[in-house]
Write a protein that holds these residues in place. Sequence first.
Motif, mmCIF file in Angstrom:
data_model
loop_
_atom_site.group_PDB
_atom_site.id
_atom_site.type_symbol
_atom_site.label_atom_id
_atom_site.label_comp_id
_atom_site.label_asym_id
_atom_site.label_seq_id
_atom_site.Cartn_x
_atom_site.Cartn_y
_atom_site.Cartn_z
ATOM 1 N N LEU A 42 -65.283 -15.317 64.186
ATOM 2 C CA LEU A 42 -66.129 -16.387 64.694
ATOM 3 C C LEU A 42 -65.459 -17.728 64.424
ATOM 4 O O LEU A 42 -65.409 -18.589 65.296
ATOM 5 C CB LEU A 42 -67.516 -16.347 64.047
ATOM 6 N N ILE A 43 -64.975 -17.882 63.218
ATOM 7 C CA ILE A 43 -64.212 -19.088 62.856
ATOM 8 C C ILE A 43 -62.956 -18.647 62.107
ATOM 9 O O ILE A 43 -62.957 -17.624 61.438
ATOM 10 C CB ILE A 43 -65.036 -20.072 61.991
ATOM 11 N N THR A 44 -61.928 -19.426 62.263
ATOM 12 C CA THR A 44 -60.683 -19.167 61.548
ATOM 13 C C THR A 44 -60.359 -20.412 60.731
ATOM 14 O O THR A 44 -59.896 -21.407 61.283
ATOM 15 C CB THR A 44 -59.524 -18.864 62.524
ATOM 16 N N ARG A 65 -75.139 -21.806 62.539
ATOM 17 C CA ARG A 65 -75.860 -21.112 63.618
ATOM 18 C C ARG A 65 -75.827 -19.602 63.386
ATOM 19 O O ARG A 65 -76.840 -18.927 63.545
ATOM 20 C CB ARG A 65 -75.241 -21.472 64.970
ATOM 21 N N ALA A 66 -74.681 -19.085 62.977
ATOM 22 C CA ALA A 66 -74.581 -17.650 62.683
ATOM 23 C C ALA A 66 -75.520 -17.285 61.539
ATOM 24 O O ALA A 66 -76.192 -16.246 61.580
ATOM 25 C CB ALA A 66 -73.141 -17.281 62.343
ATOM 26 N N ARG A 67 -75.582 -18.139 60.541
ATOM 27 C CA ARG A 67 -76.459 -17.864 59.402
ATOM 28 C C ARG A 67 -77.916 -17.825 59.836
ATOM 29 O O ARG A 67 -78.688 -16.981 59.381
ATOM 30 C CB ARG A 67 -76.269 -18.902 58.310
ATOM 31 N N LEU A 85 -70.799 -16.624 72.544
ATOM 32 C CA LEU A 85 -71.296 -16.742 73.909
ATOM 33 C C LEU A 85 -72.046 -18.057 74.129
ATOM 34 O O LEU A 85 -71.902 -18.687 75.185
ATOM 35 C CB LEU A 85 -72.196 -15.550 74.252
ATOM 36 N N GLU A 86 -72.819 -18.485 73.136
ATOM 37 C CA GLU A 86 -73.502 -19.779 73.245
ATOM 38 C C GLU A 86 -72.495 -20.913 73.369
ATOM 39 O O GLU A 86 -72.673 -21.834 74.172
ATOM 40 C CB GLU A 86 -74.391 -20.017 72.016
ATOM 41 N N ASP A 87 -71.441 -20.839 72.582
ATOM 42 C CA ASP A 87 -70.401 -21.871 72.615
ATOM 43 C C ASP A 87 -69.698 -21.886 73.979
ATOM 44 O O ASP A 87 -69.450 -22.954 74.539
ATOM 45 C CB ASP A 87 -69.404 -21.621 71.479
ATOM 46 N N ARG A 93 -71.077 -25.384 80.826
ATOM 47 C CA ARG A 93 -72.017 -26.401 81.323
ATOM 48 C C ARG A 93 -71.390 -27.793 81.287
ATOM 49 O O ARG A 93 -71.581 -28.585 82.213
ATOM 50 C CB ARG A 93 -73.296 -26.385 80.494
ATOM 51 N N ARG A 94 -70.642 -28.081 80.225
ATOM 52 C CA ARG A 94 -69.974 -29.382 80.130
ATOM 53 C C ARG A 94 -68.977 -29.553 81.270
ATOM 54 O O ARG A 94 -68.938 -30.599 81.927
ATOM 55 C CB ARG A 94 -69.268 -29.519 78.781
#
Length: 115
Positions: A42-44, A65-67, A85-87, A93-94
């Motif tokens: 999810l993050i690196t 958000r994951a938490r 997926l939200e990101d 959308r942007r």
Amino acid sequence: MTADDSFGRLDDDDYPAYTMGRAAELLGTTQGFLRAIGEARLITPLRSAGGHRRYSRYQLRIAARARELVDQGTPIEAACRIVILEDQLEEARRINDEYRSASQSADSAASRSPH
């Protein structure tokens, strides 16, 4: 790097300013949770010269958000996928908004030009 350079980075969302311990403290979670979302890709986190994980404010928002999802009972792997997926949706959308804005500007300019 001068002190002025360091202070300029305080506003940088991508600057890896937080240690794992501080990140966990800010999120109200464990270091194990941060490792788990790292393993789920999810993050690196970036690594310091000494090999320690360092997190940015952007990464902390993603982890928060994951938490939230995990706290609601979502398995960690599923929570990570949802956040990804939200990101992606937010980015799409942007980009759509940018295209729409550019298209409207082009249409406006075309309607003002003499034929």
